[in-house]
Design an enzyme around this catalytic site. Structure first.
Site, PDB file in Angstrom:
ATOM      1  N   ASP A 372      47.031  66.736  25.443  1.00 19.98           N
ATOM      2  CA  ASP A 372      48.151  66.695  26.375  1.00 19.98           C
ATOM      3  C   ASP A 372      49.428  67.171  25.693  1.00 19.98           C
ATOM      4  O   ASP A 372      49.528  67.182  24.451  1.00 19.98           O
ATOM      5  CB  ASP A 372      48.350  65.285  26.928  1.00 19.98           C
ATOM      6  CG  ASP A 372      47.206  64.849  27.845  1.00 19.98           C
ATOM      7  OD1 ASP A 372      46.506  65.739  28.357  1.00 19.98           O
ATOM      8  OD2 ASP A 372      47.023  63.627  28.024  1.00 19.98           O
ATOM      9  N   TYR A 442      41.395  59.740  16.497  1.00 21.46           N
ATOM     10  CA  TYR A 442      42.725  59.539  17.061  1.00 21.46           C
ATOM     11  C   TYR A 442      43.442  58.395  16.352  1.00 21.46           C
ATOM     12  O   TYR A 442      42.818  57.507  15.757  1.00 21.46           O
ATOM     13  CB  TYR A 442      42.631  59.179  18.559  1.00 21.46           C
ATOM     14  CG  TYR A 442      41.975  60.220  19.424  1.00 21.46           C
ATOM     15  CD1 TYR A 442      42.723  61.196  20.058  1.00 21.46           C
ATOM     16  CD2 TYR A 442      40.589  60.201  19.631  1.00 21.46           C
ATOM     17  CE1 TYR A 442      42.116  62.147  20.871  1.00 21.46           C
ATOM     18  CE2 TYR A 442      39.977  61.147  20.439  1.00 21.46           C
ATOM     19  CZ  TYR A 442      40.746  62.116  21.057  1.00 21.46           C
ATOM     20  OH  TYR A 442      40.143  63.052  21.855  1.00 21.46           O
ATOM     21  N   TYR A 515      38.679  60.158  27.679  1.00 24.51           N
ATOM     22  CA  TYR A 515      40.092  59.992  28.058  1.00 24.51           C
ATOM     23  C   TYR A 515      40.635  58.784  27.307  1.00 24.51           C
ATOM     24  O   TYR A 515      40.391  57.624  27.681  1.00 24.51           O
ATOM     25  CB  TYR A 515      40.226  59.797  29.573  1.00 24.51           C
ATOM     26  CG  TYR A 515      39.900  61.025  30.391  1.00 24.51           C
ATOM     27  CD1 TYR A 515      40.806  62.077  30.481  1.00 24.51           C
ATOM     28  CD2 TYR A 515      38.694  61.123  31.075  1.00 24.51           C
ATOM     29  CE1 TYR A 515      40.519  63.214  31.234  1.00 24.51           C
ATOM     30  CE2 TYR A 515      38.400  62.257  31.833  1.00 24.51           C
ATOM     31  CZ  TYR A 515      39.313  63.298  31.900  1.00 24.51           C
ATOM     32  OH  TYR A 515      39.023  64.418  32.650  1.00 24.51           O
TER      33      TYR A 515
END
Length: 557
Positions: A372, A442, A515
């Site tokens: 994103d 992440y 997600y």
């Protein structure tokens, strides 16, 4: 590409291209060509040649029909060829047009090196060398840096039909002649092959490179002017048939499919004749009896084919990995209602530096996934490919390193690239290998609605290879299909932030396509389980970084 006139061919293109003498003035080559031609024409049946010339078939088509290799006469004019074939005649020099047709009924001017250029002007070349000069000038004008070239020719299907008609005429009329019985019918070459034979040697000399398999292409696309009318009539006929109601668009699609099969690009279908023809090999003739359509003499034509000459290079690919340090940079250019989202894009920053160095027409950006706009890409970076369309120059390894240094030294420091290199088309294989199975790591800044407890560390770190179910997130539901996806969370751990009881860093490794934001806050129950449901409290994600994309792709220089 050559001298042009408004109404009809008048001046030869060779008058404006003095450089063609560089191809045809080598005494040794001239003597060799003269000897080869003299030896070849001795075996030509003069009566048959005169008969075909009277039917407005050009001399080069006759050579092709009798299996003569066209390169030996590529530098000779029609006058010289006729003198070799028919002998010296007093009136030949004064009235060549009475012997050689203005436009050949078989090749439609292609082997006469005549064509309709821009604005329907007719262009005429005396020889293949003059035509090659015009093509070479276009290549040099485009500024391509080449070490070889591939010559491609596309012709309307009516040429193939004419070849069949001509060959069957000769077979029917002269099959009883001794010279015909001694010849192999497979010696005949196609118009396409004859043109390529004639142009290859002069182009190799002018461009100083060899013809063969190459990333640089010279494409000659011939088409017929009358085709647009024939296609329209074809569509109207189908539309007018009451027994079969076929949409006009489907009819046109059928015509386009036929044009693709015959080697003519769909982009020029409106100017291409589409006529069902009998199949024939590129270097031989059929042995079947001709159909009723094989009538002779061939239909007279008033103008040659249209010609579009294109010079282009197949795409070159740059591979590497990029890092993104800003939370206001999108991966690709992002415009909503004519307003730019973010201050820049990865695509524009990298592409804007690569494209000028290659002097290409445009570029396409491909990456192994995306983050994103508000997510940073850190660690080893994300693999990417840049596809440069029609590059005039292929950068050296040194220049590629200069491009990488230039991007990395930009003042805004938004983006950095690593291991930039030219990878060729195999870069796609590297990108796709294991892409579906790749893992990502992440680091997320998370807030929870209660103080973090000691058992929370154990609860999170004990979860290994956890399967979660995610419905399409609400935030992307307007552009993604409403699906349920099973994803794997490989591992997680919590890093405590000093002086804060409700904020922590969540490190995790997950299956590609997970997600992450929804996995943290649960997306109103659409992701299950989530960090919020696991800890039994409300959880929100404040910042997210990608710290690693686990793919064996562009990891080293």
């Amino acid at each position: 590409m050559a001298n042009e006139t408004e109404d009809a061919p008048t001046n030869s293109a060779s008058e404006s291209h003095a450089t063609s003498t560089d191809v045809e003035r080598n005494p040794t080559d001239e003597d060799k060509n003269e000897k080869l031609l003299n030896d070849a024409v001795q075996f030509l049946p003069t009566d048959a040649v005169k008969d075909l010339l009277s039917k407005e078939v050009c001399l080069r088509c006759i050579f092709r029909l009798f299996g003569m290799q066209v390169p030996i006469c590529s530098s000779l004019s029609v006058k010289s060829l006729l003198c070799h074939v028919l002998g010296e005649q007093a009136d030949l020099h004064q009235n060549i047009s009475s012997v050689e047709p203005n436009i050949c009924r078989s090749c439609l001017g292609i082997l006469q090196f005549s064509y309709c250029g821009d604005k329907e002007r007719v262009v005429e070349n005396e020889s293949a060398c003059d035509f090659a000069v015009a093509i070479a000038e276009l290549v040099k004008k485009e500024g391509h840096q080449i070490d070889s070239f591939s010559l491609e020719v596309s012709m309307p299907p009516t040429i193939l039909e004419n070849e069949n008609k001509l060959s069957w005429y000769v077979k029917r009329k002269y099959r009883s002649e001794a010279w015909f019985k001694d010849r192999s019918i497979s010696e005949c070459s196609s118009t396409k092959d004859a043109l390529k034979f004639a142009l290859t040697n002069p182009l190799e000399t002018l461009l100083d490179v060899k013809c063969g398999i190459s990333t640089f292409h010279i494409r000659l696309t011939y088409s017929r002017v009358e085709a647009s009318i024939k296609i329209q009539n074809f569509v109207e006929k189908i539309e007018g048939c009451k027994r079969r109601k076929v949409d006009a668009k489907n009819c046109l699609d059928t015509v386009k499919d036929k044009s693709a099969i015959t080697g003519v690009e769909n982009s020029v279908v409106s100017t291409t004749e589409v006529i069902p023809v009998d199949e024939k090999s590129s270097n031989g003739l059929q042995d079947n009896e001709p159909s009723e359509t094989h009538e002779f003499p061939l239909k007279k034509v008033n103008e040659p084919c249209r010609l579009e000459c294109l010079c282009f290079r197949t795409p070159i690919y740059f591979g590497g990995r990029y890092l993104k340090y800003s939370r206001n940079v999108s991966q690709t250019r992002w415009i909503i209602d004519e307003e730019r989202m973010g201050e820049a894009s990865i695509e524009e920053i990298i592409g804007g530096n690569i494209l000028p160095m290659c002097r290409g027409d445009s570029y396409k950006f491909h990456a192994a996934g995306r983050e994103d706009i508000d997510v940073r890409m850190l660690g080893s970076g994300r693999p990417f490919l840049f596809e440069i369309q029609n590059a005039r120059e292929v950068p050296s390894e040194l220049l590629v390193k200069e491009i990488e240094s230039k991007i990395n030294s930009l003042e805004n420091k938004l983006v950095r690239v690593k291991n930039l290199k030219i990878v060729g088309s195999q870069g796609w294989t590297l990108m796709r290998e294991g892409e579906a199975e790749k893992q990502k790591q992440y680091a997320a800044l998370v807030w929870i609605s209660r103080p973090l407890q000691d058992e929370d560390f154990q609860t999170i770190s004990s979860l290994k290879e956890t399967q979660i179910l995610q419905k399409t997130p609400i935030r992307v539901l307007h552009r993604r299909s409403p699906l349920e996806r099973e994803k794997i969370i490989n591992w997680m751990k919590i890093e405590k932030i000093a002086g804060s009881s409700q904020y922590f860093l969540l490190h995790m490794c997950t299956q590609a396509g997970t997600y992450i934001k929804e996995f943290v806050h649960g997306d109103l129950g659409r992701t299950n389980p989530s960090i919020g449901s696991i800890l039994g409290c409300r959880a929100e994600i404040l910042q997210l970084d990608v710290t690693d994309v686990k793919m064996n792709c562009f990891l080293t220089e």
